[in-house]
Motif scaffolding. Sequence first.
Motif, PDB file in Angstrom:
ATOM      1  N   ARG A   1      23.516  40.215  64.319  1.00 56.20           N
ATOM      2  CA  ARG A   1      22.961  40.878  63.155  1.00 56.20           C
ATOM      3  C   ARG A   1      21.600  40.280  62.839  1.00 56.20           C
ATOM      4  O   ARG A   1      20.637  40.527  63.544  1.00 56.20           O
ATOM      5  N   LYS A   2      21.552  39.461  61.827  1.00 55.31           N
ATOM      6  CA  LYS A   2      20.261  38.922  61.401  1.00 55.31           C
ATOM      7  C   LYS A   2      19.793  37.768  62.281  1.00 55.31           C
ATOM      8  O   LYS A   2      18.650  37.331  62.168  1.00 55.31           O
ATOM      9  N   TYR A   3      20.673  37.255  63.135  1.00 50.02           N
ATOM     10  CA  TYR A   3      20.321  36.067  63.907  1.00 50.02           C
ATOM     11  C   TYR A   3      19.650  36.433  65.230  1.00 50.02           C
ATOM     12  O   TYR A   3      20.047  37.360  65.913  1.00 50.02           O
ATOM     13  N   HIS A   4      18.632  35.627  65.573  1.00 47.02           N
ATOM     14  CA  HIS A   4      17.927  35.809  66.837  1.00 47.02           C
ATOM     15  C   HIS A   4      18.542  34.972  67.950  1.00 47.02           C
ATOM     16  O   HIS A   4      18.256  35.189  69.124  1.00 47.02           O
ATOM     17  N   MET A   5      19.362  33.977  67.556  1.00 44.30           N
ATOM     18  CA  MET A   5      19.870  33.034  68.542  1.00 44.30           C
ATOM     19  C   MET A   5      21.109  32.355  67.968  1.00 44.30           C
ATOM     20  O   MET A   5      21.288  32.260  66.756  1.00 44.30           O
ATOM     21  N   LEU A   6      21.955  31.885  68.861  1.00 43.79           N
ATOM     22  CA  LEU A   6      23.092  31.050  68.496  1.00 43.79           C
ATOM     23  C   LEU A   6      22.834  29.652  69.035  1.00 43.79           C
ATOM     24  O   LEU A   6      22.453  29.499  70.198  1.00 43.79           O
ATOM     25  N   THR A   7      23.013  28.644  68.206  1.00 42.60           N
ATOM     26  CA  THR A   7      22.866  27.258  68.640  1.00 42.60           C
ATOM     27  C   THR A   7      24.222  26.565  68.560  1.00 42.60           C
ATOM     28  O   THR A   7      24.880  26.605  67.520  1.00 42.60           O
ATOM     29  N   ILE A   8      24.632  25.971  69.676  1.00 43.54           N
ATOM     30  CA  ILE A   8      25.869  25.204  69.721  1.00 43.54           C
ATOM     31  C   ILE A   8      25.498  23.746  69.965  1.00 43.54           C
ATOM     32  O   ILE A   8      24.916  23.405  70.988  1.00 43.54           O
ATOM     33  N   LEU A   9      25.826  22.885  69.022  1.00 45.40           N
ATOM     34  CA  LEU A   9      25.505  21.468  69.170  1.00 45.40           C
ATOM     35  C   LEU A   9      26.762  20.629  68.957  1.00 45.40           C
ATOM     36  O   LEU A   9      27.799  21.120  68.512  1.00 45.40           O
TER      37      LEU A   9
ATOM     38  N   LEU B   1      21.908  30.978  64.079  1.00 43.54           N
ATOM     39  CA  LEU B   1      23.177  30.474  63.562  1.00 43.54           C
ATOM     40  C   LEU B   1      23.432  29.153  64.272  1.00 43.54           C
ATOM     41  O   LEU B   1      23.367  29.087  65.500  1.00 43.54           O
ATOM     42  N   VAL B   2      23.710  28.120  63.512  1.00 42.62           N
ATOM     43  CA  VAL B   2      23.929  26.790  64.093  1.00 42.62           C
ATOM     44  C   VAL B   2      25.398  26.422  63.930  1.00 42.62           C
ATOM     45  O   VAL B   2      25.918  26.374  62.812  1.00 42.62           O
ATOM     46  N   VAL B   3      26.051  26.178  65.051  1.00 49.26           N
ATOM     47  CA  VAL B   3      27.476  25.846  65.071  1.00 49.26           C
ATOM     48  C   VAL B   3      27.655  24.486  65.733  1.00 49.26           C
ATOM     49  O   VAL B   3      27.114  24.237  66.812  1.00 49.26           O
ATOM     50  N   GLY B   4      28.413  23.615  65.084  1.00 46.66           N
ATOM     51  CA  GLY B   4      28.706  22.302  65.651  1.00 46.66           C
ATOM     52  C   GLY B   4      30.154  22.204  66.077  1.00 46.66           C
ATOM     53  O   GLY B   4      31.037  22.816  65.470  1.00 46.66           O
ATOM     54  N   VAL B   5      30.396  21.442  67.129  1.00 44.98           N
ATOM     55  CA  VAL B   5      31.764  21.201  67.607  1.00 44.98           C
ATOM     56  C   VAL B   5      32.011  19.694  67.533  1.00 44.98           C
ATOM     57  O   VAL B   5      31.212  18.908  68.043  1.00 44.98           O
ATOM     58  N   LYS B   6      33.099  19.311  66.883  1.00 45.49           N
ATOM     59  CA  LYS B   6      33.362  17.877  66.753  1.00 45.49           C
ATOM     60  C   LYS B   6      34.860  17.590  66.675  1.00 45.49           C
ATOM     61  O   LYS B   6      35.669  18.453  66.353  1.00 45.49           O
ATOM     62  N   TYR B   7      35.196  16.353  66.998  1.00 42.94           N
ATOM     63  CA  TYR B   7      36.537  15.810  66.850  1.00 42.94           C
ATOM     64  C   TYR B   7      36.461  14.644  65.870  1.00 42.94           C
ATOM     65  O   TYR B   7      35.378  14.085  65.629  1.00 42.94           O
TER      66      TYR B   7
END
Length: 308
Positions: A4-12, A190-196
């Motif tokens: 939608r409004k996002y140009h990119m997805l960031t996975i960090l 959109l910035v998405v983080g993955v963590k434990y």
Amino acid sequence: MKQRKYHMLTILGPTASGKTTVAAHAAKRLGGEIISADSRQIYRGMDLGTGKDYEDYEIEGQAIPYHLIDIADAGFEYNVYLFHNDFLKAYNDITARGKFPVLCGGSGLYIEAVLNNYQLIQVPKNHELRKILDEKGLDELVRLLLDMKPEQHNTTDTENRRRVVRAIEIETYLRQNPELSNNMPEINSLVVGVKYDREHRRKRITERLKQRLEDGMLDEVQRLLNKGLTPEQLTYYGLEYKYLTLHLIGELSYEEMFAKLEIAIHQFAKRQMTWFRRMEKHGTKIHWLDGFLPLEEKMANIEAWLES
């Protein structure tokens, strides 16, 4: 998924968080391609030590295209300036073909250089301008910034006075020196983080280290030495390459190497999380995923965030 409004997805995320798997599956659903934001995976021949999990880029027989991996020879000193330029080329190539860019990595500086649209030039402080801006309220400063650059609200925390002032200062400098602009597009990601949690992160790091040693990481470092790289060049890259090299040249026993390397990777992961928390403090919204969530739930969350 529909963007939608996002140009990119960031996975960090920190090392051993499983972010590449998440990014690859998201790219598959988005019809996207991955741009790596890893400061060491750019080197050819440095595979196990940098965590290039090539198998993660193949899903159900479909190869997920990736960029900025294996683009330089070991020994070359890559940096954020070169990454910024290489990212822009990859981003423009991906979007020109109608694909969706997915930035993935754990190198906080590289990620911030993109998300915050760093010009990567030395913009000096304009003390005269700052005196003028100091007399203005935050609302007035925001209006001034948006008058200068209407799309800036995508990348600047407009509730943070310091960042608004700096953004005005940079834009003023670039207008006075147009030849310095790098034509970086405004990218709303959109910035998405993955963590434990800390305990399980440490466990995953240790298990992965053991597995990569079993897979031949020592042989990989020895091959680099055999090709003519000096111990000094390899230790420059830190972590695995530093400690494995010290073992191979006889300065550390295997047990000493493993113990010191394990501690160093744990400390590195902690620094990564500190960097990401600082990014949040400075205005970057990171949507965090619990690493234990099933993959389908991770994808469902990303889809919902993209649609929101």
